[in-house]
Design an enzyme around this catalytic site. Sequence first.
Site, PDB file in Angstrom:
ATOM      1  N   ARG A 184       0.715  -1.381  -0.588  1.00 52.03           N
ATOM      2  CA  ARG A 184       0.281   0.228  -0.356  1.00 52.03           C
ATOM      3  C   ARG A 184       0.343   1.519   0.229  1.00 52.03           C
ATOM      4  NH1 ARG A 184      -4.013   0.118   4.022  1.00 52.03           N
ATOM      5  NH2 ARG A 184      -4.507  -1.153   3.610  1.00 52.03           N
ATOM      6  N   HIS A 230      -8.097  -4.955  -8.252  1.00 55.49           N
ATOM      7  CA  HIS A 230      -8.134  -4.031  -6.730  1.00 55.49           C
ATOM      8  C   HIS A 230      -9.041  -4.545  -5.935  1.00 55.49           C
ATOM      9  CE1 HIS A 230      -4.621  -0.943  -4.911  1.00 55.49           C
ATOM     10  NE2 HIS A 230      -6.230  -0.440  -4.404  1.00 55.49           N
ATOM     11  N   TYR A 234     -17.976  12.484 -14.741  1.00 57.79           N
ATOM     12  CA  TYR A 234     -17.849  13.752 -15.782  1.00 57.79           C
ATOM     13  C   TYR A 234     -16.256  13.647 -16.601  1.00 57.79           C
ATOM     14  CZ  TYR A 234     -22.574  14.400 -13.228  1.00 57.79           C
ATOM     15  OH  TYR A 234     -23.133  14.083 -12.375  1.00 57.79           O
TER      16      TYR A 234
END
Length: 472
Positions: A33, A79, A123
């Site tokens: 991570r 993931h 968007y």
Amino acid sequence: MTSNNAGNIRKTPLNEALGQRYLSYALSTIMARSLPDVRDGLKPVHRRILYAMKESGNTPDKSYRKSASAVGYVMMKYHPHGNDPIYDAMVRMAQDFSSRYPLVDGQGNFGSLDGDNAAAMRYTEARLSGCAAFLLDGIDEDCVDFQDTYNGETQEPTVLPSSFPNLLANGSSGIAVGMATNVPPHNVGEICDALLLLIQDPQTSLDKIVQVMPGPDFPTGGILVEDAQSLYKSYETGRGSMRLRARWEKEELKGGLYQIVVTQIPYQVQKSRLIEKLADLWAEKKLPLLADIRDESTTDVRLVLVPKSKLVDPHVLMESLFKVSELETRFHLNMNVLDHGKIPRVMTLIEVLQAFLNHRQEVLCRRTRNRLSDIARRLEVLSGTLIAYLNLDEVIRIIREEDEPKQELMQRWDLSDLQAESILNMRLRALRKLEELEIRKEFQGLEAEKLTLEALLESPAKQWKRISTEVK
């Protein structure tokens, strides 16, 4: 518990059980991570995003796609987390004020220097950038290892081939359990000059390296005001700190008046927060030399500072602002990275550069061996095809009359299974004389390429010459 499971209960001291579990969590945080791999400069989430975008065809030569499609693909295959952290990582890779060389080419609202959030992923649109294409170049040629994904359904790369020195070019930051990393971005031209020095002489001193790579190069600009000796010590040890100031200039006005215009602010400073802090200090009368603050920024930063009087020295005014605001910040360098994706350790600048070069050499050798394997297979097919041309009438007779033509071909001319299969799959149009000439030409070309690649594998000097050409 049922009687069947009763035998599985083990009595363990609480501190021992907690210790084992916390250690597992800590290792997971460090490895999967927070810390980047020194070879490609990426954490797993970034690597998965780039690989997934390439695999799904979202490449620089194609048109933009909705960001949501990339995020969904990453989450579905690679993931095991929610869409928000994946999109946040993707947004950061697309921001030119966060990444020195963005790895994602974004279209739409991907946030601003004022700290505004990006628009929702439905968007915005994105595709891989040119730099990301360099990171992924050759990944289908068996040049890196792959591992099973979290659900075991497919595989993902453990590291990218990385012909682009991403760790030093874009930097990285992260906080793990008991350790952290903070690598500043640098100018890629200077990094390449340093790499070429190391290729020419692996024993090159840090003194020569810092002559061509004198310090970080932040995407938001600014002026590095740390002395050279301090920077040298930071690169020598892998740890240190450096002062970064806003870039400003004096703008003359009528009547002998002037104003100061800030055109670049320190890295990772939100412009809106900076202005808000200055306005608060000014309202509290803690900035006696300042008369007004205006933000006239458009696409470029333009922060106007008006002095109380034309008699105020601009340098004195700016020094007073540097002391109390984020117009001056301190960047803490900590090159704590994963060596070969396994061992977290603090590396010096030369060690980071050398690790990248060693990775490039390994990638080059693996790609070469993979190409040699492809050539051997193709030469085997072509040699069988040439035998067919030399005995064309007999081959046609066997195919027409024999019940098991494949076995007959293999026995008659001592062909391999692959060769016999390729002869049986030949099209009639391939029986032209011209086609035979083209096959002989291809055969000779592949033989020459094979000799060149074998010589490359046997000579480290030739390998470093090839890597040097790639770096240039």
